[in-house]
Design an enzyme around this catalytic site. Structure first.
Site, short mmCIF file in Angstrom:
data_model
loop_
_atom_site.label_atom_id
_atom_site.label_comp_id
_atom_site.label_asym_id
_atom_site.label_seq_id
_atom_site.Cartn_x
_atom_site.Cartn_y
_atom_site.Cartn_z
N ASN A 30 1.35 3.43 -2.84
CA ASN A 30 1.94 3.87 -4.12
C ASN A 30 1.46 5.27 -4.49
O ASN A 30 2.25 6.12 -4.89
CB ASN A 30 1.50 2.94 -5.26
CG ASN A 30 2.08 1.55 -5.13
OD1 ASN A 30 2.92 1.32 -4.27
ND2 ASN A 30 1.63 0.64 -5.97
N GLY A 31 0.15 5.47 -4.38
CA GLY A 31 -0.44 6.73 -4.81
C GLY A 31 0.08 7.89 -3.97
O GLY A 31 0.51 8.92 -4.48
N ARG A 32 0.08 7.71 -2.64
CA ARG A 32 0.52 8.81 -1.78
C ARG A 32 1.99 9.10 -1.98
O ARG A 32 2.43 10.25 -1.95
CB ARG A 32 0.27 8.43 -0.29
CG ARG A 32 -1.14 8.71 0.14
CD ARG A 32 -1.45 8.03 1.44
NE ARG A 32 -1.68 6.60 1.26
CZ ARG A 32 -1.72 5.72 2.25
NH1 ARG A 32 -1.52 6.12 3.49
NH2 ARG A 32 -1.96 4.45 2.00
N TRP A 33 2.77 8.06 -2.22
CA TRP A 33 4.20 8.27 -2.45
C TRP A 33 4.39 9.16 -3.68
O TRP A 33 5.16 10.12 -3.65
CB TRP A 33 4.88 6.91 -2.68
CG TRP A 33 6.33 7.03 -3.05
CD1 TRP A 33 7.39 7.17 -2.20
CD2 TRP A 33 6.88 7.01 -4.38
NE1 TRP A 33 8.56 7.25 -2.92
CE2 TRP A 33 8.28 7.16 -4.26
CE3 TRP A 33 6.33 6.90 -5.66
CZ2 TRP A 33 9.13 7.18 -5.36
CZ3 TRP A 33 7.18 6.93 -6.75
CH2 TRP A 33 8.56 7.07 -6.60
N ASP A 85 0.82 -1.22 0.00
CA ASP A 85 0.00 0.00 0.00
C ASP A 85 0.86 1.27 0.00
O ASP A 85 2.00 1.26 0.47
CB ASP A 85 -0.91 -0.01 1.24
CG ASP A 85 -2.04 0.99 1.12
OD1 ASP A 85 -2.35 1.40 -0.02
OD2 ASP A 85 -2.62 1.35 2.16
N HIS A 91 2.70 3.47 -9.01
CA HIS A 91 2.51 2.04 -9.30
C HIS A 91 3.74 1.47 -10.02
O HIS A 91 4.12 0.33 -9.80
CB HIS A 91 1.24 1.82 -10.12
CG HIS A 91 0.01 2.28 -9.38
ND1 HIS A 91 -0.23 1.94 -8.07
CD2 HIS A 91 -1.04 3.06 -9.77
CE1 HIS A 91 -1.38 2.49 -7.67
NE2 HIS A 91 -1.88 3.18 -8.68
N GLU A 101 0.24 -13.41 12.05
CA GLU A 101 0.88 -12.34 12.81
C GLU A 101 0.81 -11.09 11.95
O GLU A 101 1.07 -11.16 10.74
CB GLU A 101 2.35 -12.68 13.08
CG GLU A 101 2.53 -13.87 13.99
CD GLU A 101 1.97 -13.63 15.39
OE1 GLU A 101 2.14 -12.52 15.92
OE2 GLU A 101 1.34 -14.56 15.95
N LEU A 144 10.22 -20.57 -4.74
CA LEU A 144 9.20 -19.71 -4.12
C LEU A 144 7.89 -19.76 -4.91
O LEU A 144 7.90 -19.63 -6.14
CB LEU A 144 9.75 -18.27 -4.12
CG LEU A 144 8.78 -17.18 -3.70
CD1 LEU A 144 8.58 -17.22 -2.18
CD2 LEU A 144 9.31 -15.81 -4.11
N THR A 191 -10.90 -6.17 -5.53
CA THR A 191 -12.18 -5.97 -6.22
C THR A 191 -12.73 -4.56 -5.91
O THR A 191 -13.53 -4.03 -6.65
CB THR A 191 -13.21 -7.04 -5.80
OG1 THR A 191 -13.12 -7.23 -4.38
CG2 THR A 191 -12.95 -8.36 -6.47
N GLU A 192 -12.24 -3.96 -4.82
CA GLU A 192 -12.68 -2.60 -4.47
C GLU A 192 -11.91 -1.55 -5.29
O GLU A 192 -12.33 -0.40 -5.37
CB GLU A 192 -12.44 -2.32 -2.97
CG GLU A 192 -13.40 -3.05 -2.05
CD GLU A 192 -13.19 -4.56 -2.00
OE1 GLU A 192 -12.01 -4.99 -2.08
OE2 GLU A 192 -14.18 -5.30 -1.92
C1 IPE Z 1 -1.43 0.33 -3.43
O1 IPE Z 1 -1.18 1.68 -3.41
C2 IPE Z 1 -1.54 -0.21 -4.82
C3 IPE Z 1 -2.89 -0.56 -5.25
C4 IPE Z 1 -3.98 -0.48 -4.54
C5 IPE Z 1 -3.03 -1.01 -6.60
P1 IPE Z 1 -2.37 2.72 -3.46
O2 IPE Z 1 -2.63 3.05 -4.88
O3 IPE Z 1 -3.50 2.24 -2.65
O4 IPE Z 1 -1.70 3.97 -2.77
P2 IPE Z 1 -2.39 4.95 -1.74
O5 IPE Z 1 -2.90 4.10 -0.61
O6 IPE Z 1 -3.49 5.61 -2.49
O7 IPE Z 1 -1.30 5.85 -1.33
C1 IPE Z 2 -5.50 -2.60 -0.68
O1 IPE Z 2 -5.10 -1.29 -0.70
C2 IPE Z 2 -5.42 -3.21 -2.03
C3 IPE Z 2 -4.07 -3.32 -2.61
C4 IPE Z 2 -2.95 -3.02 -2.04
C5 IPE Z 2 -4.05 -3.85 -3.94
P1 IPE Z 2 -6.14 -0.08 -0.88
O2 IPE Z 2 -5.33 1.13 -0.82
O3 IPE Z 2 -6.98 -0.30 -2.05
O4 IPE Z 2 -7.04 -0.25 0.41
P2 IPE Z 2 -7.85 0.82 1.24
O5 IPE Z 2 -8.72 1.53 0.27
O6 IPE Z 2 -6.85 1.72 1.88
O7 IPE Z 2 -8.60 -0.01 2.24
MG MG Z 3 -4.04 2.45 -0.67
#
Ligand code: IPE
Ligand code: IPE
Ligand code: MG
Length: 595
Positions: free
Chosen positions: A375-378, A373, A390, A558, A482, A419-420
């Site tokens: 990627n977007g904020r980074w 999690d 990404h 864990e 693996l 799926t969300e």
């Molecule tokens: C996780 O990073 C990657 C996917 C969900 C595909 P995000 O894209 O959720 O990044 P944030 O959480 O918005 O920073």
């Molecule tokens: C979970 O991350 C899904 C993936 C990393 C692919 P999200 O960023 O989509 O989850 P929420 O929205 O913070 O719960």
């Molecule tokens: Mg996220």
């Protein structure tokens, strides 16, 4: 035709010398273009020099003042025929043709298209002038579109999901016209030396300029107005095209685009600043001005390639991990899957040489699952679009997989698309899939002892993503190291619901007794019943939730949460998580540890 990849030392050094010759030619005769090629991924630069040297050589053969126009045209025809023969035989005794031939075969470039572009240059040798802007445009497209398309092909081979058929991308033909006009203004002294005026007669008439005025270098008010008008046009076309094109390109190519527009605009400024001198000698952009554009662009491009490309293509001297098969490159323009390496290669060491911790196999978790999690904020934190996050995330995963192999982990499951995640913008979703596809096709996994499995539903996924996931599963099914489960279009509740439905069907068919359903029976009806329970669940980027990930398998996992966003993670963070795990006391409801 197939050229052996294992070349003798002599062939190799002839090839190196050929690429060097191309580099020298481009650097000395086209410094601006040379500087722009320096922004391409390092591994692709030699091919860029070869492509551009061939184009420049063909152009120079025609424009030289050596011999009659017929003799020049004949020399170009001869050169092109020789090139065609070289491309078929796979080698050449001429350095530029040798480098181009190598580049074409190594990178799977479109040679039919390239030869077509050379033919268009050739056709120019047979004519004296251009009547209308329409004709001028057609000429510009025929000669100039194929080359940048080949550069895009190089980027695709480097692993970047970019459009190859640039002619279909809105704004691109305008961009080419802007470059062509700027180049024509820049080459004016040389063209006039050869007695050529290539601006459309239409515009000369409008400004009441006779070709003879230009050839005699008469700086009349009409000539001044004409040059001012043409530089304004070129500038406007380049700027307009930049605005439209930017949206179609990922960050690395967008930096090349921006810098191209900035450098050519600086050249147009210099032409205007030079006044009458622009007709008689080549105009140069002052060095400090060029540097003000190039310096930051180089730094940004280098950082982006480092983050978004596999190490072999992001570093100098590297070549893509494996090129396409020469025989198929022509007919199938897409990247060809790399064959599975037999035996698999050992894990690629970490760039800093760090070694894995010594953890006894009995102490290691059997199955680690990661919510990758942040990627977007980074990306947004760095002022970059989300898809760059990404891309950087994909690079992080590559390193973590190598670390898992080094430490001897058996099962690793990563959450790539939930799926969300369909709730995100269609643009982000389609870029994510393009990145995923390019990652899988790149073939690094196939080189190592990794068995890939896809967990999730095909519903709604693009066909090519489903195809590549399935083909990589097939290609790696015999691997024993693996197991890497990639969750794409995965939802935990959907998985449980499927198991429930399968159980209900079995009960209706009389295969099970609904009053005695055991946990084992339930598990056996899950879509991926052979997947072991998760021992350690790690989520990056500071979020403390599970987000519908592996509810059945992670029931006693864990939990490990870290604050860094996923693109900043690497194998050391995985090792750290494993070490933390060894300290955990797992009682699973008992009074004492039951690991
Ligand atoms: C996780 O990073 C990657 C996917 C969900 C595909 P995000 O894209 O959720 O990044 P944030 O959480 O918005 O920073
Ligand atoms: C979970 O991350 C899904 C993936 C990393 C692919 P999200 O960023 O989509 O989850 P929420 O929205 O913070 O719960
Ligand atoms: Mg996220």
């Amino acid at each position: 035709m197939r050229r052996s990849t294992a070349q003798s030392g002599r062939q190799r050094s002839a090839l190196d010398a050929a690429y060097d010759e191309c580099r020298r030619l481009v650097r000395t005769t086209r410094p601006t273009e040379y500087a722009l090629m320096g922004l391409m991924p390092p591994a692709a630069r030699p091919a860029c020099w070869a492509l551009y040297a061939a184009f420049a050589h063909a152009d120079d053969l025609l424009d030289s003042s050596d011999g009659t126009p017929e003799e020049r045209a004949a020399r170009l025809r001869q050169w092109r025929t020789a090139l065609e023969a070289d491309l078929t035989s796979g080698t050449s005794d001429d350095p530029i043709r040798l480098a181009l031939t190598d580049a074409v075969w190594h990178w799977g470039l479109d040679l039919g298209d390239l030869l077509g572009a050379l033919e268009a240059v050739q056709r120019d040798g047979d004519r004296q002038s251009v009547a209308t802007w329409q004709e001028w445009r057609e000429r510009s497209h025929a000669q100039n579109i194929s080359w940048p398309e080949q550069f895009m092909r190089l980027l695709v081979r480097c692993g970047l999901p970019v459009p190859v058929r640039l002619r279909d991308v809105p704004g691109f033909t305008r961009f080419v016209e802007g470059l062509f006009l700027a180049d024509m203004l820049r080459d004016l002294p040389e063209d006039l030396d050869g007695g050529h005026v290539w601006f459309p007669t239409e515009v000369l008439d409008r400004f009441q300029v006779a070709p003879a005025d230009l050839i005699a270098r008469r700086w009349t008010p009409a000539v001044r107005r004409l040059i001012a008008h043409l530089t304004d046009e070129a500038r406007a076309w380049l700027e307009g095209a930049r605005r439209v094109l930017r949206g179609s390109l990922p960050l690395g190519p967008a930096i090349v685009l921006d810098t191209t527009v900035d450098l050519f605009t600086a050249e147009l400024d210099a032409i205007i600043g030079a006044g009458p001198a622009a007709l008689s000698r080549p105009v140069r952009v002052p060095r400090h001005k060029q540097w003000r554009v190039l310096g930051p662009a180089r730094a940004r491009a280098a950082a982006i390639w480092r983050l978004t490309l596999p190490p072999t293509t992001a570093t100098p001297g590297g070549r893509p991990a494996a090129g396409p098969d020469a025989d198929t490159a022509q007919s199938t323009p897409e990247w060809q899957p790399v064959p599975v390496a037999e035996p698999p290669l050992p894990p690629r060491p970490h760039v800093d040489g760090v070694r894995p911790p010594e953890i006894a196999p009995a102490q290691l978790p059997n199955h680690v699952a990661i919510v990758m999690d942040g990627n977007g904020r980074w990306a947004t934190g760095l002022g970059l679009p989300r898809d760059e996050g990404h891309r950087a995330g994909a690079v992080a995963l590559r390193d973590v997989v190598q670390g898992a192999l080094e430490v001897g982990l058996r099962h690793l499951t990563v959450y790539a698309f939930s799926t969300e995640n369909w709730k995100r913008s269609p643009d982000e979703v389609s870029k994510l899939f393009a990145i995923m596809r390019a990652e899988l096709l790149d073939g690094e996994l196939l080189q190592h002892d990794v068995r890939l499995r896809w967990i999730g539903s095909p519903e709604g996924l693009p066909d090519d993503v489903v195809e590549v996931l399935r083909s990589q599963e097939r290609a790696t099914r015999h691997r024993t190291g693996l197991t890497l489960n990639v969750c794409v279009n995965y939802g935990g509740r959907a998985e449980l619901t499927q198991a429930g439905a399968a159980l209900a069907r079995a009960a209706l068919a009389g295969d099970i007794d609904p009053s005695r359903v055991t946990e084992q029976q339930f598990a056996a009806h899950l879509p991926h019943h052979s997947m072991p329970d998760v021992d350690l669940l790690w989520r990056t980027s500071g979020e403390l939730r599970i987000s519908n990930f592996l509810p059945w398998h992670a029931h006693y996992a864990e939990l490990h949460f870290t604050d860094t966003p996923w693109p900043e993670a690497d194998r050391r963070d995985l090792w750290q998580a494993l070490e933390t795990y060894t300290q955990r006391k797992r009682r699973k409801g008992a009074a004492t540890e039951t690991k």
